[in-house]
Design a protein around this motif. Structure first.
Motif, PDB file in Angstrom:
ATOM      1  N   ALA A 125      61.544   2.696 -20.324  1.00 57.46           N
ATOM      2  CA  ALA A 125      61.512   3.794 -21.276  1.00 57.46           C
ATOM      3  C   ALA A 125      62.048   5.058 -20.619  1.00 57.46           C
ATOM      4  CB  ALA A 125      60.080   4.027 -21.751  1.00 57.46           C
ATOM      5  N   HIS A 126      62.878   5.794 -21.344  1.00 49.03           N
ATOM      6  CA  HIS A 126      63.357   7.058 -20.790  1.00 49.03           C
ATOM      7  C   HIS A 126      62.459   8.191 -21.277  1.00 49.03           C
ATOM      8  CE1 HIS A 126      65.212   7.914 -24.670  1.00 49.03           C
ATOM      9  NE2 HIS A 126      65.918   6.791 -24.588  1.00 49.03           N
ATOM     10  N   ILE A 127      62.757   9.382 -20.820  1.00 51.20           N
ATOM     11  CA  ILE A 127      61.890  10.518 -21.072  1.00 51.20           C
ATOM     12  C   ILE A 127      61.826  10.850 -22.572  1.00 51.20           C
ATOM     13  CG2 ILE A 127      63.721  12.222 -20.658  1.00 51.20           C
ATOM     14  CD1 ILE A 127      60.111  12.516 -19.404  1.00 51.20           C
ATOM     15  N   GLY A 128      62.863  10.470 -23.291  1.00 53.32           N
ATOM     16  CA  GLY A 128      62.849  10.680 -24.739  1.00 53.32           C
ATOM     17  C   GLY A 128      61.868   9.744 -25.436  1.00 53.32           C
ATOM     18  N   ASN A 129      61.852   8.492 -24.986  1.00 53.22           N
ATOM     19  CA  ASN A 129      60.863   7.555 -25.516  1.00 53.22           C
ATOM     20  C   ASN A 129      59.465   8.078 -25.202  1.00 53.22           C
ATOM     21  OD1 ASN A 129      62.676   5.330 -26.334  1.00 53.22           O
ATOM     22  ND2 ASN A 129      63.102   5.208 -24.161  1.00 53.22           N
ATOM     23  N   ALA A 130      59.315   8.624 -24.011  1.00 50.80           N
ATOM     24  CA  ALA A 130      58.019   9.137 -23.585  1.00 50.80           C
ATOM     25  C   ALA A 130      57.586  10.293 -24.464  1.00 50.80           C
ATOM     26  CB  ALA A 130      58.084   9.576 -22.125  1.00 50.80           C
TER      27      ALA A 130
ATOM     28  N   ARG B 189      58.223  -9.313 -22.589  1.00 52.66           N
ATOM     29  CA  ARG B 189      56.860  -9.099 -22.106  1.00 52.66           C
ATOM     30  C   ARG B 189      56.840  -8.192 -20.883  1.00 52.66           C
ATOM     31  NH1 ARG B 189      53.252 -12.450 -24.849  1.00 52.66           N
ATOM     32  NH2 ARG B 189      54.262 -12.589 -26.875  1.00 52.66           N
ATOM     33  N   LYS B 190      57.834  -8.354 -20.051  1.00 54.48           N
ATOM     34  CA  LYS B 190      57.916  -7.529 -18.840  1.00 54.48           C
ATOM     35  C   LYS B 190      58.047  -6.038 -19.216  1.00 54.48           C
ATOM     36  CE  LYS B 190      61.272  -6.517 -15.176  1.00 54.48           C
ATOM     37  NZ  LYS B 190      62.596  -6.931 -14.647  1.00 54.48           N
ATOM     38  N   TYR B 191      58.998  -5.735 -20.084  1.00 56.96           N
ATOM     39  CA  TYR B 191      59.217  -4.321 -20.400  1.00 56.96           C
ATOM     40  C   TYR B 191      58.155  -3.763 -21.347  1.00 56.96           C
ATOM     41  CZ  TYR B 191      63.427  -4.421 -17.678  1.00 56.96           C
ATOM     42  OH  TYR B 191      64.298  -4.523 -16.623  1.00 56.96           O
ATOM     43  N   GLU B 192      57.527  -4.629 -22.095  1.00 58.51           N
ATOM     44  CA  GLU B 192      56.401  -4.175 -22.913  1.00 58.51           C
ATOM     45  C   GLU B 192      55.270  -3.689 -22.008  1.00 58.51           C
ATOM     46  OE1 GLU B 192      54.949  -6.879 -26.028  1.00 58.51           O
ATOM     47  OE2 GLU B 192      52.916  -6.392 -25.354  1.00 58.51           O
ATOM     48  N   LYS B 193      55.006  -4.467 -20.966  1.00 58.87           N
ATOM     49  CA  LYS B 193      53.931  -4.094 -20.040  1.00 58.87           C
ATOM     50  C   LYS B 193      54.277  -2.819 -19.288  1.00 58.87           C
ATOM     51  CE  LYS B 193      50.735  -5.638 -16.537  1.00 58.87           C
ATOM     52  NZ  LYS B 193      50.679  -4.281 -15.981  1.00 58.87           N
ATOM     53  N   ILE B 194      55.530  -2.744 -18.830  1.00 55.37           N
ATOM     54  CA  ILE B 194      55.943  -1.534 -18.105  1.00 55.37           C
ATOM     55  C   ILE B 194      55.824  -0.315 -19.021  1.00 55.37           C
ATOM     56  CG2 ILE B 194      57.921  -0.358 -17.072  1.00 55.37           C
ATOM     57  CD1 ILE B 194      58.801  -3.172 -16.043  1.00 55.37           C
ATOM     58  N   TYR B 195      56.249  -0.477 -20.256  1.00 53.03           N
ATOM     59  CA  TYR B 195      56.159   0.629 -21.221  1.00 53.03           C
ATOM     60  C   TYR B 195      54.712   1.081 -21.370  1.00 53.03           C
ATOM     61  CZ  TYR B 195      56.225   3.076 -25.725  1.00 53.03           C
ATOM     62  OH  TYR B 195      56.074   4.006 -26.722  1.00 53.03           O
ATOM     63  N   ASN B 196      53.836   0.130 -21.583  1.00 54.79           N
ATOM     64  CA  ASN B 196      52.436   0.501 -21.790  1.00 54.79           C
ATOM     65  C   ASN B 196      51.824   1.127 -20.539  1.00 54.79           C
ATOM     66  OD1 ASN B 196      52.099  -0.117 -24.513  1.00 54.79           O
ATOM     67  ND2 ASN B 196      51.795  -2.294 -24.075  1.00 54.79           N
ATOM     68  N   ASP B 197      52.175   0.610 -19.385  1.00 56.85           N
ATOM     69  CA  ASP B 197      51.659   1.189 -18.137  1.00 56.85           C
ATOM     70  C   ASP B 197      52.176   2.613 -17.940  1.00 56.85           C
ATOM     71  OD1 ASP B 197      50.363  -1.159 -17.680  1.00 56.85           O
ATOM     72  OD2 ASP B 197      51.716  -1.883 -16.118  1.00 56.85           O
ATOM     73  N   ASP B 198      53.464   2.793 -18.187  1.00 56.39           N
ATOM     74  CA  ASP B 198      54.056   4.118 -17.985  1.00 56.39           C
ATOM     75  C   ASP B 198      53.481   5.126 -18.973  1.00 56.39           C
ATOM     76  OD1 ASP B 198      55.535   3.094 -15.934  1.00 56.39           O
ATOM     77  OD2 ASP B 198      57.428   2.977 -17.051  1.00 56.39           O
ATOM     78  N   MET B 199      53.313   4.716 -20.204  1.00 58.34           N
ATOM     79  CA  MET B 199      52.771   5.647 -21.202  1.00 58.34           C
ATOM     80  C   MET B 199      51.298   5.956 -20.891  1.00 58.34           C
ATOM     81  SD  MET B 199      55.403   6.403 -22.818  1.00 58.34           S
ATOM     82  CE  MET B 199      56.542   5.816 -21.568  1.00 58.34           C
ATOM     83  N   ALA B 200      50.599   4.953 -20.358  1.00 61.47           N
ATOM     84  CA  ALA B 200      49.204   5.209 -19.969  1.00 61.47           C
ATOM     85  C   ALA B 200      49.161   6.253 -18.861  1.00 61.47           C
ATOM     86  CB  ALA B 200      48.548   3.909 -19.522  1.00 61.47           C
ATOM     87  N   ALA B 201      50.140   6.192 -17.953  1.00 60.13           N
ATOM     88  CA  ALA B 201      50.193   7.181 -16.874  1.00 60.13           C
ATOM     89  C   ALA B 201      50.425   8.575 -17.432  1.00 60.13           C
ATOM     90  CB  ALA B 201      51.299   6.810 -15.884  1.00 60.13           C
ATOM     91  N   LEU B 202      51.066   8.647 -18.588  1.00 55.97           N
ATOM     92  CA  LEU B 202      51.305   9.943 -19.236  1.00 55.97           C
ATOM     93  C   LEU B 202      50.131  10.336 -20.117  1.00 55.97           C
ATOM     94  CD1 LEU B 202      55.058   9.602 -20.262  1.00 55.97           C
ATOM     95  CD2 LEU B 202      54.097  10.825 -18.317  1.00 55.97           C
ATOM     96  N   GLY B 203      49.058   9.584 -20.023  1.00 54.50           N
ATOM     97  CA  GLY B 203      47.857   9.961 -20.765  1.00 54.50           C
ATOM     98  C   GLY B 203      47.835   9.457 -22.192  1.00 54.50           C
ATOM     99  N   CYS B 204      48.724   8.535 -22.530  1.00 58.13           N
ATOM    100  CA  CYS B 204      48.738   8.010 -23.892  1.00 58.13           C
ATOM    101  C   CYS B 204      47.739   6.867 -23.998  1.00 58.13           C
ATOM    102  CB  CYS B 204      50.122   7.486 -24.269  1.00 58.13           C
ATOM    103  SG  CYS B 204      51.364   8.779 -24.332  1.00 58.13           S
ATOM    104  N   ALA B 205      46.796   7.007 -24.919  1.00 60.49           N
ATOM    105  CA  ALA B 205      45.901   5.899 -25.203  1.00 60.49           C
ATOM    106  C   ALA B 205      46.716   4.799 -25.866  1.00 60.49           C
ATOM    107  CB  ALA B 205      44.785   6.359 -26.137  1.00 60.49           C
ATOM    108  N   ALA B 206      46.349   3.559 -25.651  1.00 58.61           N
ATOM    109  CA  ALA B 206      47.066   2.474 -26.327  1.00 58.61           C
ATOM    110  C   ALA B 206      46.898   2.641 -27.827  1.00 58.61           C
ATOM    111  CB  ALA B 206      46.509   1.131 -25.874  1.00 58.61           C
ATOM    112  N   PRO B 207      47.947   2.344 -28.611  1.00 55.13           N
ATOM    113  CA  PRO B 207      47.783   2.392 -30.061  1.00 55.13           C
ATOM    114  C   PRO B 207      46.647   1.464 -30.471  1.00 55.13           C
ATOM    115  CG  PRO B 207      50.088   2.097 -29.467  1.00 55.13           C
ATOM    116  CD  PRO B 207      49.290   1.932 -28.215  1.00 55.13           C
ATOM    117  N   ASP B 208      45.995   1.777 -31.579  1.00 51.83           N
ATOM    118  CA  ASP B 208      44.899   0.912 -32.020  1.00 51.83           C
ATOM    119  C   ASP B 208      45.409  -0.494 -32.295  1.00 51.83           C
ATOM    120  OD1 ASP B 208      42.715   2.913 -32.193  1.00 51.83           O
ATOM    121  OD2 ASP B 208      44.138   3.877 -33.535  1.00 51.83           O
TER     122      ASP B 208
END
Length: 463
Positions: A38-43, A92-111
């Motif tokens: 994910a790039h900074i725009g996705n973030a 699956r690989k990039y889904e996990k990376i996306y979720n990990d990276d967004m979590a690092a930015l303080g994003c709670a996982a979507p419900d």
RNA sequence: GGCGCGGUGGCAGAGUGGCUAUGCAGCGGAUUGCAAAUCCGUGUACACCGGUUCGACUCCGGUCCGUGCCUCCA
């Protein structure tokens, strides 16, 4: 209760948000296609809708936030063909990376985070409904949505059919009845992922997944639909067409989602991110150098609908602010909390005004200043309450800056002892050397009346 | 060409028909062995031209400039 104002792209006005059902607010935001980092725009999109969800959750008892994972797409197939990696391994690989990276930015996982490949049946059913209602047709192994069958088409992006035809710059496929018609289903080659359907083995078009998954997980109509500004056309326009027509609401654009929220773009040092310029900033890389909460504050430093230019200075300002928050927290450590708000010091009120984060940050600064100065008219227990609440809604986590390994911890203590001995002996040269050594390791020394303390810093004060 | 968005002090970035946004950077001072942090002081900005108004950066019209989208795209 405070009321939330939101700018609705569909009406192009700021409106007072009125949930369809105040007992359960429902929103959907278009998530990433998982074939790359994910790039900074996705973030920014992830942070904006996480913030919106937090604001909603502060106002309503139940909020369901759905954001999808697009795991079937031509770019993914291209990546598979280029790398030889199986599709599901890539996604699956990039889904996990996306979720990990967004979590690092303080994003709670979507419900709920539905995957497109797990909703093929719903998509086929929706396409069949569109065919039955005369809005879609099969041709040449494809199924296409017939845009002229939906006169209201174009209402979100504000363009008429004629304008689009005039602006068309892509060759029109021969099987299309109308140049504006778009794909609901397309055939797959044997070496491409595909599912059996009434129209042969194939895969869904891009837009249908969001229509199918939002309907399944939220029901129609729901409250808020969001995404990046570039999705307004054609993606969201097509989603509206599919969802309204499949559900028999051809005359009502808001029969799908009531409020549409679009976030602006991120540029880098004044230029749009592009592969040719090589200025794609990946969230994954930034997190290595800058703490997540700092990146989050930087992403929130501009209003969500405005463009955000990512630069060293934007990050620097966010670093200074986060630093200030941590210091204020230190001051408040042992203060009891008094659940009494002070409106003129409450940044959250600015968030209720169409997520005005720059204003909220301004008020936050004022709040922090009051904590340091301890203005007599404000008492710390209330200020602490407001700060806690603000950080919770902004999604800014207080990460302990002292978190370093025990090993380097004792090393630092030894150096500090040596330094205080040097200071006692008036050997300031050696004392300053030690300071420089520690700064190089990201450790800042703070001299206090009770002796030297230290803390981990995320950047050099020399910059 | 069509549909949008924007032009605010060195920089970032809100906002308002008349009253200091805020921050970063800078400068002066307090404090400090030196720093960091903090505190005190310091900057009167709103693209241009008309109009409305007692009064406009804020409303209206025009001009110039920048920028996004127009079926890959957060």
């Amino acid at each position: 209760m405070s009321s939330l104002q939101l700018f609705n792209s569909l009406t192009r006005k700021k409106e007072s948000f009125a949930p369809l059902n105040p007992a359960h607010v429902r929103l959907y935001a278009c998530g990433p296609t998982v074939y790359n980092y994910a790039h900074i725009g996705n973030a920014r999109m992830a942070v904006v809708f996480d913030l919106l969800t937090r604001v909603l959750k502060s106002l309503y008892p139940k909020v369901t936030y759905v954001s999808n994972i697009t795991d079937v797409d031509d770019k993914i197939i291209a990546s598979h063909k280029a790398t030889g990696e199986p599709i599901d391994v890539i996604t699956r690989k990039y889904e996990k990376i996306y979720n990990d990276d967004m979590a690092a930015l303080g994003c709670a996982a979507p419900d709920i985070q539905p995957r497109a490949t797990e909703h093929i049946g719903e998509m086929i059913a929706m396409i069949e409904a569109l065919i039955e209602r005369g809005h879609a047709y099969a041709a040449d192994g494809h199924v296409l949505f017939n845009v002229p069958s939906f006169p209201a088409y174009g209402g979100l992006s504000g363009r008429s059919r004629d304008e689009q035809v005039a602006g068309a710059r892509v060759e029109v496929a021969s099987y299309k009845k109308d140049s504006a018609d778009f794909v609901l289903w397309k055939p797959s080659e044997t070496n491409e992922p595909g599912w059996d359907s009434p129209w042969g083995r194939g895969r869904p078009g891009w837009h249908i997944e969001c229509s199918a998954m939002s309907a399944k997980h939220l029901g129609l109509p729901f409250d808020i639909h969001g995404g990046g500004a570039d999705l307004k056309f054609p993606h969201h326009e097509n989603e509206i067409a599919q969802s309204c027509c499949a559900s028999g609401h051809e005359d009502d654009l808001s029969a799908f989602a009531k409020v549409w929220v679009h976030n602006g773009f991120v540029t880098v040092e004044g230029e749009k991110m592009s592969k040719s310029l090589g200025n794609f900033l990946l969230a994954h890389d930034l997190i290595k150098d800058v703490p997540g909460p700092v990146l989050r504050l930087a992403l929130l430093s501009a209003h969500y609908r405005q463009p955000l230019d990512w630069s060293e200075q934007v990050v620097h300002q966010a670093q200074k602010l986060y630093d200030k928050i941590l210091r204020a927290w230190d001051v408040l450590k042992d203060v009891a909390v008094c659940e009494e708000s002070i409106p003129q010091k409450d940044p959250v009120l600015a968030l209720y005004d169409d997520l005005n984060t720059p204003k909220a940050i301004g008020v936050l600064n004022s709040l922090l200043n009051s904590i340091f100065v301890t203005e007599p008219q404000y008492d710390l227990p209330s200020l602490k309450y407001i700060l806690l609440n603000t950080l919770e809604i902004l999604g800014v986590e207080l990460v302990s800056p002292e978190a370093v390994s025990a090993e380097s911890n004792s090393e630092i203590d030894a150096l500090l002892e040596e330094r205080s001995a040097a200071k006692a002996a008036k050997d300031f040269t050696r004392a300053d050397e030690i300071r420089d050594e520690l700064v190089a390791q990201g450790i800042e020394i703070i001299d206090t009346p009770e002796g030297a303390k230290w803390r981990k810093i995320s950047y050099s004060h020399s910059t």
